[in-house]
Design a protein around this motif. Sequence first.
Motif, PDB file in Angstrom:
ATOM      1  N   VAL A 220      -9.219  -0.880 -11.191  1.00 30.65           N
ATOM      2  CA  VAL A 220      -8.323  -1.501 -10.221  1.00 30.65           C
ATOM      3  C   VAL A 220      -7.287  -2.330 -10.971  1.00 30.65           C
ATOM      4  CG1 VAL A 220     -10.064  -1.594  -8.390  1.00 30.65           C
ATOM      5  CG2 VAL A 220      -9.763  -3.561  -9.903  1.00 30.65           C
ATOM      6  N   PRO A 223      -7.284  -5.923  -7.094  1.00 26.14           N
ATOM      7  CA  PRO A 223      -8.615  -5.722  -6.507  1.00 26.14           C
ATOM      8  C   PRO A 223      -8.681  -5.974  -5.007  1.00 26.14           C
ATOM      9  CG  PRO A 223      -8.569  -7.659  -7.949  1.00 26.14           C
ATOM     10  CD  PRO A 223      -7.304  -6.915  -8.187  1.00 26.14           C
ATOM     11  N   GLN A 226      -7.354  -2.411  -3.806  1.00 30.96           N
ATOM     12  CA  GLN A 226      -7.951  -1.156  -4.247  1.00 30.96           C
ATOM     13  C   GLN A 226      -9.474  -1.109  -4.137  1.00 30.96           C
ATOM     14  OE1 GLN A 226      -5.579  -1.308  -7.997  1.00 30.96           O
ATOM     15  NE2 GLN A 226      -5.315   0.893  -7.603  1.00 30.96           N
ATOM     16  N   ILE A 227     -10.144  -2.247  -4.021  1.00 27.38           N
ATOM     17  CA  ILE A 227     -11.592  -2.213  -3.806  1.00 27.38           C
ATOM     18  C   ILE A 227     -11.915  -1.815  -2.361  1.00 27.38           C
ATOM     19  CG2 ILE A 227     -13.675  -3.625  -3.724  1.00 27.38           C
ATOM     20  CD1 ILE A 227     -12.772  -4.904  -6.346  1.00 27.38           C
ATOM     21  N   PRO A 230     -10.097   2.374  -1.990  1.00 28.77           N
ATOM     22  CA  PRO A 230     -10.090   3.007  -3.313  1.00 28.77           C
ATOM     23  C   PRO A 230      -9.165   4.199  -3.448  1.00 28.77           C
ATOM     24  CG  PRO A 230     -12.170   3.413  -2.171  1.00 28.77           C
ATOM     25  CD  PRO A 230     -11.436   2.393  -1.375  1.00 28.77           C
ATOM     26  N   ARG A 247     -12.070   6.506  -9.555  1.00 31.96           N
ATOM     27  CA  ARG A 247     -12.406   5.212  -8.953  1.00 31.96           C
ATOM     28  C   ARG A 247     -13.553   5.379  -7.959  1.00 31.96           C
ATOM     29  NH1 ARG A 247      -7.947   3.244  -9.038  1.00 31.96           N
ATOM     30  NH2 ARG A 247      -7.010   4.369  -7.287  1.00 31.96           N
TER      31      ARG A 247
END
Length: 292
Positions: A220, A223, A226-227, A230, A247
């Motif tokens: 990432v 974060p 993108q967490i 994803p 990922r």
Amino acid sequence: MPAAPSAQIPPVYHHLVGDIQVTALSDGTLERSLELLRSIQADEAQKLLADAFRPGVVISVNAFVLRSNGRSILIETGSGKYLGESAGHLLANMSKVGISPASIDTILLTHMHPDHSAGLTDLTTGKAHFPNAELVVHENEPRHWNDDAAMARGTERQKLLFFQQARDQMAPYRDRMRTFRQGEVAPGVTAIPCHGHTPGHSAYLVSSGEQQLLVWGDMVHIPEVQIPRPEVTIDFDSDPQAAAASRRRIFDMVASDRLLVTGMHLHFPGFGHLTREGGGYRFHPQAWQQTL
């Protein structure tokens, strides 16, 4: 009355993985724009940042020193002088805890973007910052960045900041560079290829006794976005589809195996765990440890 301090405490944090001491060191931060993101609308990304109490995009840049049995391994070298004054502080922060560049035996790079490899050499003199270190990277990295045809297809910015930077940084280490495909790359450290962000992007699994830590590189950059999402990629992924697939695979492994992770762009010091939440994931920072 004494003046109030203007500087923070040195950004250094220690964590033990079995008998391996892992020292997280901040290289600084980079302020960037949400325009870098792909596969998400700007207002969606902005809401995720706001929900996480983040007023803007501030990307942490971290590096890690592993010390065990008299060996010192550095994972990543920071930004050097390539990306402005807010980053490039790795060597100064190493000195604050008595880690000399000459004491580093091995440098492991997750990939060769400038916020990871531009600290290998001095920008002005071209001399190696780490005179005794072997440089270890996935075999696809030097192959890609030394590819003249690939460089010719890049933008002018990519040619200078990515391709030429990588070539300049590798130059003093050519006689002491080792490449790998996967597997053990140093005692207690196993490389896990997770290509897509770059052709050779790799994570490192640090193991000692019953304990493990995954240093996942650039899984990432932002974060907060993108967490939980994803599928979101970033402008400088060399293969966005492969980056998103990597990922998902790494996130699934981390959540399923309850692995402790850290990364180059998780907010310092970056240690924590992932759990599944909805169609994405949630990051749980590790509780601060006062002593080892």
